[in-house]
Design an enzyme around this catalytic site. Structure first.
Site, mmCIF file in Angstrom:
data_model
loop_
_atom_site.group_PDB
_atom_site.id
_atom_site.type_symbol
_atom_site.label_atom_id
_atom_site.label_comp_id
_atom_site.label_asym_id
_atom_site.label_seq_id
_atom_site.Cartn_x
_atom_site.Cartn_y
_atom_site.Cartn_z
ATOM 1 N N ALA A 163 0.795 -1.234 0.000
ATOM 2 C CA ALA A 163 0.000 0.000 0.000
ATOM 3 C C ALA A 163 0.822 1.276 0.000
ATOM 4 O O ALA A 163 0.268 2.364 0.139
ATOM 5 C CB ALA A 163 -0.931 0.005 1.217
ATOM 6 N N ILE A 179 -0.715 1.353 -7.323
ATOM 7 C CA ILE A 179 -2.093 0.877 -7.247
ATOM 8 C C ILE A 179 -2.518 0.672 -5.795
ATOM 9 O O ILE A 179 -3.614 1.059 -5.396
ATOM 10 C CB ILE A 179 -2.255 -0.433 -8.044
ATOM 11 N N TYR A 203 7.903 -14.069 -14.064
ATOM 12 C CA TYR A 203 6.831 -13.265 -13.472
ATOM 13 C C TYR A 203 5.476 -13.750 -13.991
ATOM 14 O O TYR A 203 4.513 -13.887 -13.218
ATOM 15 C CB TYR A 203 7.044 -11.798 -13.827
#
Length: 251
Positions: A14, A18, A161
């Site tokens: 956070a 995003i 990934y």
């Protein structure tokens, strides 16, 4: 969104991008948001900005290295003690290292697995257990995936990934099946955006900034607020509506 006011959401990763945008929006909508990251200072700054804006909710910064299970478990224990538990879990944290399959570094592959797959799974498990022990039957678990969780792009730097994001696709569907078998109304949703204008690409190509610039020159990118809108839409759906997967791409 009225039913979520005053309830607790966990947002991983956070501190920037995003995750930061999601955390601030949920606070604006009246939720108590536990925002976690290794760099908790940035979340503390966001919390101050939320208070200055007089948002009805509150942002609670929590320092947590998601690659370490003991830190994740300590975080959930603290949430239980201080806020009773988690009602919404948003597994946003994720990272990529430019390590191709033919010559990539094992420690970088492990780091991607630890954060993108294992941390997501541990947070999901702990969030579900938190909901179950409090008889919360309308909770929500949202996994931030990627278009790479559905398509293998011809980009060697992204192949490992991509494997972790395919895992997120499988884990979300598996979670949905287990929740259904457990006869709960807790919902599971996957959000799969394309390229987003955040620090992600800069971190991926920190040793070769020209690659990052080339990506944004070649493709139109989304903004963090586009993903936030999808999260708000998912959370605002009626309790009987299950939104499985949202794909978002810029046009």
């Amino acid at each position: 969104m009225e039913r979520w006011q005053g309830r607790v959401a966990l947002v991983t990763g956070a501190s920037v991008g995003i995750g930061a945008a999601i955390a601030v929006e949920l606070v604006r909508l009246g939720m108590k948001v536990v925002g976690c990251a290794r760099d908790v200072g940035k979340i503390q700054k966001l919390a101050t900005e939320c208070r200055s804006a007089s948002h009805p909710g509150v942002l609670v910064p929590f320092k947590c290295d998601l690659s370490k299970e003991e830190e994740i478990l300590a975080m959930f224990a603290a949430i239980k003690e201080q806020h009773k538990g988690v009602d919404v879990c948003i597994n946003n944290a994720g990272l990529a290292h430019p390590e191709p399959l033919l010559n990539g570094k094992t420690n970088s592959w492990k780091n991607m697995m630890d954060v993108n797959v294992l941390a997501l799974s541990i947070c999901t498990r702990e969030a579900y257990q938190s909901m179950k022990e409090r008889n919360v039957d309308d909770g929500h678990i949202i996994n931030l995936n990627s278009v790479c969780g559905h398509h293998v792009l011809p980009v060697a730097d992204l192949h490992f990934y991509t494997a972790t994001k395919y895992a997120v696709t499988a884990l979300t569907e598996g979670l949905r099946q287990e929740l259904r078998a457990d006869k709960t109304h807790i919902r599971a949703t996957c959000i799969s955006p394309g390229l987003v204008d955040t620090e992600f690409a800069a971190r991926l190509h920190s040793e070769n900034p020209e690659k990052k610039d080339g990506i944004y020159a070649a493709y139109k990118s989304l903004e963090a607020k586009d993903i936030v809108s999808a999260i708000a839409y998912v959370l605002s759906a009626p309790p009987h509506v299950q939104i499985g997967d949202i794909h978002i791409e810029a046009v």
